[in-house]
Design a protein around this motif. Sequence first.
Motif, PDB file in Angstrom:
ATOM      1  N   ALA A  90       0.835  -1.202   0.000  1.00 14.32           N
ATOM      2  CA  ALA A  90       0.000   0.000   0.000  1.00 14.32           C
ATOM      3  C   ALA A  90       0.865   1.246   0.000  1.00 14.32           C
ATOM      4  CB  ALA A  90      -0.930   0.000   1.211  1.00 14.32           C
ATOM      5  N   ALA A  91       1.963   1.213   0.762  1.00 19.71           N
ATOM      6  CA  ALA A  91       2.875   2.357   0.814  1.00 19.71           C
ATOM      7  C   ALA A  91       3.521   2.586  -0.543  1.00 19.71           C
ATOM      8  CB  ALA A  91       3.942   2.117   1.878  1.00 19.71           C
ATOM      9  N   LYS A  92       3.906   1.492  -1.198  1.00 23.28           N
ATOM     10  CA  LYS A  92       4.531   1.602  -2.521  1.00 23.28           C
ATOM     11  C   LYS A  92       3.527   2.110  -3.559  1.00 23.28           C
ATOM     12  CE  LYS A  92       7.244  -1.750  -3.787  1.00 23.28           C
ATOM     13  NZ  LYS A  92       7.745  -3.062  -4.295  1.00 23.28           N
ATOM     14  N   ASN A  93       2.330   1.562  -3.525  1.00 26.62           N
ATOM     15  CA  ASN A  93       1.312   1.944  -4.509  1.00 26.62           C
ATOM     16  C   ASN A  93       0.820   3.369  -4.324  1.00 26.62           C
ATOM     17  OD1 ASN A  93       1.372  -0.500  -5.853  1.00 26.62           O
ATOM     18  ND2 ASN A  93      -0.195  -1.418  -4.543  1.00 26.62           N
ATOM     19  N   LYS A  94       0.960   3.864  -3.102  1.00 24.54           N
ATOM     20  CA  LYS A  94       0.572   5.253  -2.851  1.00 24.54           C
ATOM     21  C   LYS A  94       1.310   6.192  -3.790  1.00 24.54           C
ATOM     22  CE  LYS A  94       1.137   8.880   0.584  1.00 24.54           C
ATOM     23  NZ  LYS A  94       1.775   9.224   1.865  1.00 24.54           N
ATOM     24  N   GLY A  95       2.587   5.879  -4.040  1.00 22.83           N
ATOM     25  CA  GLY A  95       3.360   6.694  -4.967  1.00 22.83           C
ATOM     26  C   GLY A  95       3.173   6.269  -6.411  1.00 22.83           C
ATOM     27  N   LEU A  96       3.218   4.963  -6.652  1.00 13.60           N
ATOM     28  CA  LEU A  96       3.137   4.460  -8.024  1.00 13.60           C
ATOM     29  C   LEU A  96       1.819   4.803  -8.696  1.00 13.60           C
ATOM     30  CD1 LEU A  96       4.730   0.911  -7.596  1.00 13.60           C
ATOM     31  CD2 LEU A  96       5.765   2.898  -8.704  1.00 13.60           C
ATOM     32  N   LEU A  97       0.735   4.831  -7.912  1.00 12.25           N
ATOM     33  CA  LEU A  97      -0.589   5.076  -8.480  1.00 12.25           C
ATOM     34  C   LEU A  97      -1.049   6.519  -8.329  1.00 12.25           C
ATOM     35  CD1 LEU A  97      -2.362   1.814  -7.228  1.00 12.25           C
ATOM     36  CD2 LEU A  97      -1.201   2.219  -9.409  1.00 12.25           C
ATOM     37  N   ASN A  98      -0.183   7.367  -7.822  1.00  8.38           N
ATOM     38  CA  ASN A  98      -0.538   8.773  -7.644  1.00  8.38           C
ATOM     39  C   ASN A  98      -0.387   9.499  -8.987  1.00  8.38           C
ATOM     40  OD1 ASN A  98      -0.722  11.519  -7.030  1.00  8.38           O
ATOM     41  ND2 ASN A  98       0.304  11.278  -5.057  1.00  8.38           N
ATOM     42  N   PRO A  99      -1.474   9.945  -9.603  1.00 10.27           N
ATOM     43  CA  PRO A  99      -1.374  10.587 -10.916  1.00 10.27           C
ATOM     44  C   PRO A  99      -0.542  11.860 -10.899  1.00 10.27           C
ATOM     45  CG  PRO A  99      -3.562  10.894  -9.964  1.00 10.27           C
ATOM     46  CD  PRO A  99      -2.868   9.889  -9.120  1.00 10.27           C
ATOM     47  N   SER A 100      -0.429  12.504  -9.751  1.00  6.99           N
ATOM     48  CA  SER A 100       0.354  13.739  -9.653  1.00  6.99           C
ATOM     49  C   SER A 100       1.847  13.475  -9.767  1.00  6.99           C
ATOM     50  CB  SER A 100       0.065  14.452  -8.325  1.00  6.99           C
ATOM     51  OG  SER A 100      -1.305  14.783  -8.229  1.00  6.99           O
ATOM     52  N   LEU A 101       2.257  12.195  -9.548  1.00  2.98           N
ATOM     53  CA  LEU A 101       3.679  11.846  -9.588  1.00  2.98           C
ATOM     54  C   LEU A 101       4.062  11.072 -10.856  1.00  2.98           C
ATOM     55  CD1 LEU A 101       4.236  10.670  -5.891  1.00  2.98           C
ATOM     56  CD2 LEU A 101       4.898  12.863  -6.888  1.00  2.98           C
ATOM     57  N   ARG A 102       3.139  10.973 -11.802  1.00  3.89           N
ATOM     58  CA  ARG A 102       3.378  10.096 -12.949  1.00  3.89           C
ATOM     59  C   ARG A 102       4.573  10.508 -13.797  1.00  3.89           C
ATOM     60  NH1 ARG A 102      -1.115  13.162 -14.098  1.00  3.89           N
ATOM     61  NH2 ARG A 102      -1.041  14.455 -15.996  1.00  3.89           N
ATOM     62  N   ASN A 103       4.987  11.780 -13.712  1.00  3.77           N
ATOM     63  CA  ASN A 103       6.125  12.232 -14.514  1.00  3.77           C
ATOM     64  C   ASN A 103       7.461  12.122 -13.786  1.00  3.77           C
ATOM     65  OD1 ASN A 103       4.608  12.926 -16.830  1.00  3.77           O
ATOM     66  ND2 ASN A 103       3.997  14.861 -15.890  1.00  3.77           N
ATOM     67  N   VAL A 104       7.442  11.661 -12.552  1.00  2.00           N
ATOM     68  CA  VAL A 104       8.695  11.449 -11.812  1.00  2.00           C
ATOM     69  C   VAL A 104       9.373  10.196 -12.362  1.00  2.00           C
ATOM     70  CG1 VAL A 104       9.687  10.919  -9.556  1.00  2.00           C
ATOM     71  CG2 VAL A 104       7.801  12.559  -9.734  1.00  2.00           C
ATOM     72  N   THR A 105      10.662  10.286 -12.633  1.00  2.00           N
ATOM     73  CA  THR A 105      11.396   9.178 -13.241  1.00  2.00           C
ATOM     74  C   THR A 105      11.242   7.884 -12.451  1.00  2.00           C
ATOM     75  OG1 THR A 105      13.017  10.695 -14.197  1.00  2.00           O
ATOM     76  CG2 THR A 105      13.677   8.394 -13.984  1.00  2.00           C
ATOM     77  N   ALA A 106      11.365   7.954 -11.143  1.00  2.25           N
ATOM     78  CA  ALA A 106      11.252   6.752 -10.311  1.00  2.25           C
ATOM     79  C   ALA A 106       9.883   6.106 -10.434  1.00  2.25           C
ATOM     80  CB  ALA A 106      11.528   7.120  -8.851  1.00  2.25           C
ATOM     81  N   ILE A 107       8.846   6.924 -10.556  1.00  2.00           N
ATOM     82  CA  ILE A 107       7.484   6.397 -10.668  1.00  2.00           C
ATOM     83  C   ILE A 107       7.259   5.792 -12.047  1.00  2.00           C
ATOM     84  CG2 ILE A 107       5.033   6.981 -10.551  1.00  2.00           C
ATOM     85  CD1 ILE A 107       6.544   7.097  -7.863  1.00  2.00           C
ATOM     86  N   LYS A 108       7.721   6.477 -13.072  1.00  2.00           N
ATOM     87  CA  LYS A 108       7.561   5.958 -14.439  1.00  2.00           C
ATOM     88  C   LYS A 108       8.225   4.590 -14.599  1.00  2.00           C
ATOM     89  CE  LYS A 108       9.107   9.678 -16.587  1.00  2.00           C
ATOM     90  NZ  LYS A 108       9.477  10.610 -17.691  1.00  2.00           N
ATOM     91  N   ASN A 109       9.386   4.424 -13.956  1.00  2.00           N
ATOM     92  CA  ASN A 109      10.130   3.171 -14.081  1.00  2.00           C
ATOM     93  C   ASN A 109       9.799   2.166 -12.976  1.00  2.00           C
ATOM     94  OD1 ASN A 109      11.500   4.109 -16.374  1.00  2.00           O
ATOM     95  ND2 ASN A 109      13.060   5.118 -15.123  1.00  2.00           N
ATOM     96  N   LYS A 110       8.867   2.547 -12.096  1.00  2.00           N
ATOM     97  CA  LYS A 110       8.455   1.702 -10.968  1.00  2.00           C
ATOM     98  C   LYS A 110       9.638   1.325 -10.077  1.00  2.00           C
ATOM     99  CE  LYS A 110       4.380  -0.150 -13.298  1.00  2.00           C
ATOM    100  NZ  LYS A 110       3.604  -1.344 -13.695  1.00  2.00           N
ATOM    101  N   HIS A 111      10.503   2.283  -9.863  1.00  2.00           N
ATOM    102  CA  HIS A 111      11.664   2.084  -8.998  1.00  2.00           C
ATOM    103  C   HIS A 111      11.373   2.666  -7.619  1.00  2.00           C
ATOM    104  CE1 HIS A 111      14.606   1.680 -12.651  1.00  2.00           C
ATOM    105  NE2 HIS A 111      13.860   0.618 -12.450  1.00  2.00           N
ATOM    106  N   VAL A 112      10.545   1.953  -6.875  1.00  2.00           N
ATOM    107  CA  VAL A 112      10.165   2.364  -5.530  1.00  2.00           C
ATOM    108  C   VAL A 112      10.379   1.192  -4.583  1.00  2.00           C
ATOM    109  CG1 VAL A 112       8.305   3.184  -4.035  1.00  2.00           C
ATOM    110  CG2 VAL A 112       8.451   4.003  -6.391  1.00  2.00           C
TER     111      VAL A 112
END
Length: 268
Positions: free
Chosen positions: A212-234
């Motif tokens: 849930a903690a990981k998905n909070k960032g991965l699924l946050n549309p406001s963070l979709r342009n962050v490199t780590a989120i785009k590459n799922k590096h969380v």
Amino acid sequence: MIGQGLAELMIAFGGEKKIVGLAYLDKSYSKYEKQIRQLSVLTDMWPSKEAILELQPDLIISMSSAFQKERLGDISFWNERGISVLTGINYTIGRTIDGFFEDIENIGEALHIENKTNAFVTEKKARIKEIQNKAVQAKNKPKVLLVASGGRETYDYYSPSLCVIDEMIEGSSGGDIQISEETYAEMSVESILAVNPDKIIITEFQKSDSEAAKNKGLLNPSLRNVTAIKNKHVMVADYTNAIRGSLELVDLYEDVAKFVHPELYKGE
């Protein structure tokens, strides 16, 4: 004994029979929960001077923050009554991996179990050296952002002086992002976008819902342009271990190294 983390160290090295009283449990998950509950727990919070004196201890082992006027008073109060005090190093600003190991060595010396504690420290330092030697083979240095999450829409930033995991990131040939001169600061979505990390490590208390903690960032549309989120590096790391260290500190160090540079660990 004041502080769950210090009690865990004593239990791990077979010193629990020397504990006549325990206080200030942090309520985080502990694999020594059963042993802790078998001890004489004075209170989950700060104990009174009277409760401690009644136990007639030879030694108080505690985090240094306990010795304030509104808590246990000055260390001199206890020394004047023939009670020695040993304070944990890694419980204040300036936390380091060496500080964590020094806490273990100090407990070993105080309890005359140096053979156990010194062997543990020697082995763990050797493993860290192996991780660092592998990390120097890395050809790049990804930007890594460390944040703590409390389930809110914002994240908390901890400076290197407040946690040991920064050393793990650096020792793994990662570029630790420092966003503030302050020791602690709240991070908004906008501030994460501004630093645009290649990888993000989120700290959560052990046994919490890490997915849930990981998905909070991965699924946050406001963070979709962050490199780590785009590459799922969380990555999600245990909060206590990441902040002040635990007996699994080196396991976390290796997990961080594999997260920062997975290419170095292919086939392992």
